[in-house]
Design an enzyme around this catalytic site. Sequence first.
Site, PDB file in Angstrom:
ATOM      1  N   SER A 109      -8.676   2.379   8.896  1.00 62.47           N
ATOM      2  CA  SER A 109      -9.105   3.240   9.951  1.00 62.47           C
ATOM      3  C   SER A 109      -9.992   2.164  10.754  1.00 62.47           C
ATOM      4  O   SER A 109     -10.169   2.290  11.993  1.00 62.47           O
ATOM      5  CB  SER A 109      -9.433   4.441   9.672  1.00 62.47           C
ATOM      6  OG  SER A 109      -8.296   5.121   9.082  1.00 62.47           O
TER       7      SER A 109
ATOM      8  N   GLY B 125      -9.029   5.540   1.448  1.00 65.44           N
ATOM      9  CA  GLY B 125      -9.506   6.378   2.437  1.00 65.44           C
ATOM     10  C   GLY B 125     -11.093   6.051   2.444  1.00 65.44           C
ATOM     11  O   GLY B 125     -11.808   7.055   2.573  1.00 65.44           O
TER      12      GLY B 125
ATOM     13  N   ASP C 258       0.769  -1.282   0.031  1.00 64.29           N
ATOM     14  CA  ASP C 258       0.038  -0.090   0.126  1.00 64.29           C
ATOM     15  C   ASP C 258       0.806   1.251   0.063  1.00 64.29           C
ATOM     16  O   ASP C 258       1.911   1.320   0.689  1.00 64.29           O
ATOM     17  CB  ASP C 258      -0.796   0.067   1.304  1.00 64.29           C
ATOM     18  CG  ASP C 258      -1.895   0.944   1.340  1.00 64.29           C
ATOM     19  OD1 ASP C 258      -2.422   1.459   0.279  1.00 64.29           O
ATOM     20  OD2 ASP C 258      -2.183   1.367   2.496  1.00 64.29           O
ATOM     21  N   HIS C 259       0.607   2.422  -0.681  1.00 64.19           N
ATOM     22  CA  HIS C 259       1.369   3.318  -0.956  1.00 64.19           C
ATOM     23  C   HIS C 259       2.870   3.369  -0.974  1.00 64.19           C
ATOM     24  O   HIS C 259       3.791   3.845  -0.243  1.00 64.19           O
ATOM     25  CB  HIS C 259       0.948   4.380   0.280  1.00 64.19           C
ATOM     26  CG  HIS C 259      -0.286   4.687   0.123  1.00 64.19           C
ATOM     27  ND1 HIS C 259      -0.538   5.730  -0.562  1.00 64.19           N
ATOM     28  CD2 HIS C 259      -1.408   4.557   0.922  1.00 64.19           C
ATOM     29  CE1 HIS C 259      -2.220   6.150  -0.593  1.00 64.19           C
ATOM     30  NE2 HIS C 259      -2.511   5.381   0.589  1.00 64.19           N
TER      31      HIS C 259
ATOM     32  N   ASN D 119     -10.042   0.473  -0.230  1.00 67.62           N
ATOM     33  CA  ASN D 119      -9.394   0.430   0.808  1.00 67.62           C
ATOM     34  C   ASN D 119      -9.848   0.720   2.403  1.00 67.62           C
ATOM     35  O   ASN D 119     -10.429   1.742   2.390  1.00 67.62           O
ATOM     36  CB  ASN D 119      -8.039   1.285   0.754  1.00 67.62           C
ATOM     37  CG  ASN D 119      -7.357   0.660  -0.638  1.00 67.62           C
ATOM     38  OD1 ASN D 119      -7.496  -0.239  -1.179  1.00 67.62           O
ATOM     39  ND2 ASN D 119      -6.077   1.564  -0.548  1.00 67.62           N
ATOM     40  N   ILE D 120      -9.620  -0.146   3.146  1.00 64.27           N
ATOM     41  CA  ILE D 120     -10.145   0.256   4.617  1.00 64.27           C
ATOM     42  C   ILE D 120      -9.121  -0.159   5.709  1.00 64.27           C
ATOM     43  O   ILE D 120      -8.743  -1.487   5.771  1.00 64.27           O
ATOM     44  CB  ILE D 120     -11.346  -0.789   4.938  1.00 64.27           C
ATOM     45  CG1 ILE D 120     -12.663  -0.238   3.927  1.00 64.27           C
ATOM     46  CG2 ILE D 120     -11.814  -0.599   6.365  1.00 64.27           C
ATOM     47  CD1 ILE D 120     -13.728  -1.022   3.836  1.00 64.27           C
TER      48      ILE D 120
ATOM     49  N   HIS E  26      -8.083   9.852   3.870  1.00 67.76           N
ATOM     50  CA  HIS E  26      -7.437   8.861   4.714  1.00 67.76           C
ATOM     51  C   HIS E  26      -7.689   9.366   6.070  1.00 67.76           C
ATOM     52  O   HIS E  26      -7.594  10.422   6.724  1.00 67.76           O
ATOM     53  CB  HIS E  26      -5.849   8.997   4.539  1.00 67.76           C
ATOM     54  CG  HIS E  26      -5.352   8.036   3.358  1.00 67.76           C
ATOM     55  ND1 HIS E  26      -4.613   8.846   2.357  1.00 67.76           N
ATOM     56  CD2 HIS E  26      -5.786   6.845   2.925  1.00 67.76           C
ATOM     57  CE1 HIS E  26      -4.618   8.053   1.202  1.00 67.76           C
ATOM     58  NE2 HIS E  26      -5.197   6.864   1.765  1.00 67.76           N
ATOM     59  N   GLY E  27      -7.704   8.279   7.042  1.00 68.23           N
ATOM     60  CA  GLY E  27      -7.760   8.706   8.479  1.00 68.23           C
ATOM     61  C   GLY E  27      -9.235   8.814   9.006  1.00 68.23           C
ATOM     62  O   GLY E  27     -10.084   8.462   8.489  1.00 68.23           O
TER      63      GLY E  27
HETATM   64  P1  13P Z   1      -8.783   4.676   5.783  1.00 66.75           P
HETATM   65  O1  13P Z   1      -7.984   5.570   6.520  1.00 66.75           O
HETATM   66  O2  13P Z   1     -10.045   5.402   5.527  1.00 66.75           O
HETATM   67  O3  13P Z   1      -9.156   3.462   6.454  1.00 66.75           O
HETATM   68  O4  13P Z   1      -8.267   4.286   4.142  1.00 66.75           O
HETATM   69  C1  13P Z   1      -7.066   3.496   4.258  1.00 66.75           C
HETATM   70  C2  13P Z   1      -6.396   3.657   2.719  1.00 66.75           C
HETATM   71  O5  13P Z   1      -6.845   4.101   2.009  1.00 66.75           O
HETATM   72  C3  13P Z   1      -5.027   2.509   2.828  1.00 66.75           C
HETATM   73  O6  13P Z   1      -4.466   2.747   1.637  1.00 66.75           O
END
Ligand code: 13P
Length: 329
Positions: free
Chosen positions: A276, A231, A98-99, A273-274, A194-195
């Site tokens: 948080s 996000g 991821d990223h 993507n989940i 994000h977050g």
């Molecule tokens: P969240 O912070 O909404 O869970 O997003 C996570 C994300 O995009 C990981 O790449």
Amino acid sequence: MVSYKELGFVNTKEMFKDAMEKGYAIPAYNFNNMEQLQAIITACTLTQSPVILQVSKGARKYANQTLLRWMAQGAVELMKEIASESGLKEIPIALHLDHGDSFELCKSCIETGFSSVMIDGSHLPYEENVEITAKVVEYAHKYDVSVEGELGVLAGIEEDVKAEKSIYTNPDDVEDFVKSTGVDSLAIAIGTSHGAYKFKVKPGEQPPPLRFDILEEVEKRIPGFPIVLHGASSVLQEYVEMINKYGGDLSGAVGVPEDQLRKAAQSAVCKINIDSDGRLAMTAKVREILWTQPAEFDPRKYLGPAREELINMYMRKNREVLGSANRVY
Ligand code: 13P
């Protein structure tokens, strides 16, 4: 060089093809520790949902990259055990970076068994984003590893990824980006972030809807191409309330409503993507137990119930939000 195929992972190509055809999204859940990984695998095997296990640069650092790779490999064995004990089918699992923020990081992941990587050049000028993404694609495709690129900037904070303001994806760029880079999927910015603090809303107010008009424009420019939503946590208020009740302070935490994600999952969005939401569920349960049972000091007594909470949350998400349950092809 360890090939992901030897470890029992799959790349994302078949996953996205099926998700696109049938109108659902593959869950991409992040993990940093054993309980999160056990929960993701258990929930996805029991709901018969394909899954993308996401590892960020920060997770690699936190858990140690060697241990993490063996944990992920162990997860495949765990999935087989759960499937066989429950008389269910084995599920496809992808291991995804991821990223990724550099060619070297993507290369290192590919060499240690990842089946998919993201190269995030979204903060770079367009030409530089194209350049670095194409370089990663060229390397990854030699090993049949999938690559996710990103266009547009999401607001919010996620480990090393920070942005004050979102910049929506410009649909005029997507066709050229996909052609010039050869990516297998594209993350776009349509209003998620994000977050745990995604939107500033007054109590009782709904967050602004996602920009489905941008998504539709993107779909027109690159029909049938897999789109990714980052996000996408909903920041479930039951967990925010639990955290606040048991000594925490998360006032004003808001996420993307689940009905918006359900709608997105039925479109060309193939990966959601989940991260948080998993963090919140785990923290809420741990806080509740430590607060209500102050004499408890066995980590299994609070991490075990936290893992159960996560399993239930992921199962519900697969069934009701992503539509990925019972999709083992
Ligand atoms: P969240 O912070 O909404 O869970 O997003 C996570 C994300 O995009 C990981 O790449």
